[in-house]
Design a protein around this motif. Structure first.
Motif, PDB file in Angstrom:
ATOM      1  N   ASP A  81       0.809  -1.215   0.000  1.00 34.53           N
ATOM      2  CA  ASP A  81       0.000   0.000   0.000  1.00 34.53           C
ATOM      3  C   ASP A  81       0.847   1.271   0.000  1.00 34.53           C
ATOM      4  OD1 ASP A  81      -2.202  -1.648   0.102  1.00 34.53           O
ATOM      5  OD2 ASP A  81      -2.599  -1.318   2.227  1.00 34.53           O
ATOM      6  N   VAL A  82       2.126   1.168   0.338  1.00 35.43           N
ATOM      7  CA  VAL A  82       2.989   2.345   0.424  1.00 35.43           C
ATOM      8  C   VAL A  82       3.646   2.653  -0.918  1.00 35.43           C
ATOM      9  CG1 VAL A  82       5.047   3.319   1.540  1.00 35.43           C
ATOM     10  CG2 VAL A  82       3.416   1.972   2.875  1.00 35.43           C
ATOM     11  N   TRP A  83       4.246   1.639  -1.541  1.00 38.13           N
ATOM     12  CA  TRP A  83       5.072   1.856  -2.729  1.00 38.13           C
ATOM     13  C   TRP A  83       4.400   1.453  -4.030  1.00 38.13           C
ATOM     14  CZ3 TRP A  83       8.810   4.834  -1.235  1.00 38.13           C
ATOM     15  CH2 TRP A  83       9.331   4.701   0.047  1.00 38.13           C
ATOM     16  N   GLY A  84       3.235   0.810  -3.978  1.00 39.49           N
ATOM     17  CA  GLY A  84       2.650   0.280  -5.208  1.00 39.49           C
ATOM     18  C   GLY A  84       3.390  -0.985  -5.608  1.00 39.49           C
ATOM     19  N   GLU A  85       3.579  -1.181  -6.914  1.00 40.04           N
ATOM     20  CA  GLU A  85       4.241  -2.391  -7.402  1.00 40.04           C
ATOM     21  C   GLU A  85       5.616  -2.068  -7.958  1.00 40.04           C
ATOM     22  OE1 GLU A  85       3.576  -5.185 -11.148  1.00 40.04           O
ATOM     23  OE2 GLU A  85       2.023  -5.520  -9.629  1.00 40.04           O
TER      24      GLU A  85
END
Length: 107
Positions: A81-85
């Motif tokens: 949820d913080v960095w995406g993929e």
């Protein structure tokens, strides 16, 4: 193409990926040796703090694209949820079925 978790070669690494993807903190911790360590992008990190922040409180998920070194080195599309993929590499040191060290970083 993603490798199904159940098809990963190393049973301990397979259990690690499964614990991450199922948000199973207890199962994850049971896989680690008592003095386990980890590094992120080449820097040693506090394992408990890092895993809480990067995996469990941020809903980390691993989609494995490749494995090598008998299943102890992975290339993963990792998301949270913080960095995406992002594409990441993971390598594991496994002793007697427990992970004593793992490293991750951008691939």
């Amino acid at each position: 193409m993603t490798i199904q978790t159940a098809r990963l070669s190393d049973p301990t690494v397979r259990a690690f990926v499964s614990a991450v993807n199922n948000h199973d903190r207890e199962g994850f911790m049971a896989l680690l040796a008592p003095d386990a360590t980890m590094a992120d992008d080449g820097a040693e990190r506090d394992l408990a703090d890092w895993t809480d922040r990067e995996i469990f409180s941020s809903h980390g998920h691993m989609d494995v694209d490749r494995e090598s070194d008998g299943g102890r080195a992975l290339v993963v599309r990792y998301s949270n949820d913080v960095w995406g993929e992002m594409r990441t590499r993971w390598s594991f040191t496994v002793d007697d079925g427990r992970i004593s060290h793992f490293e991750t970083g951008q691939a």
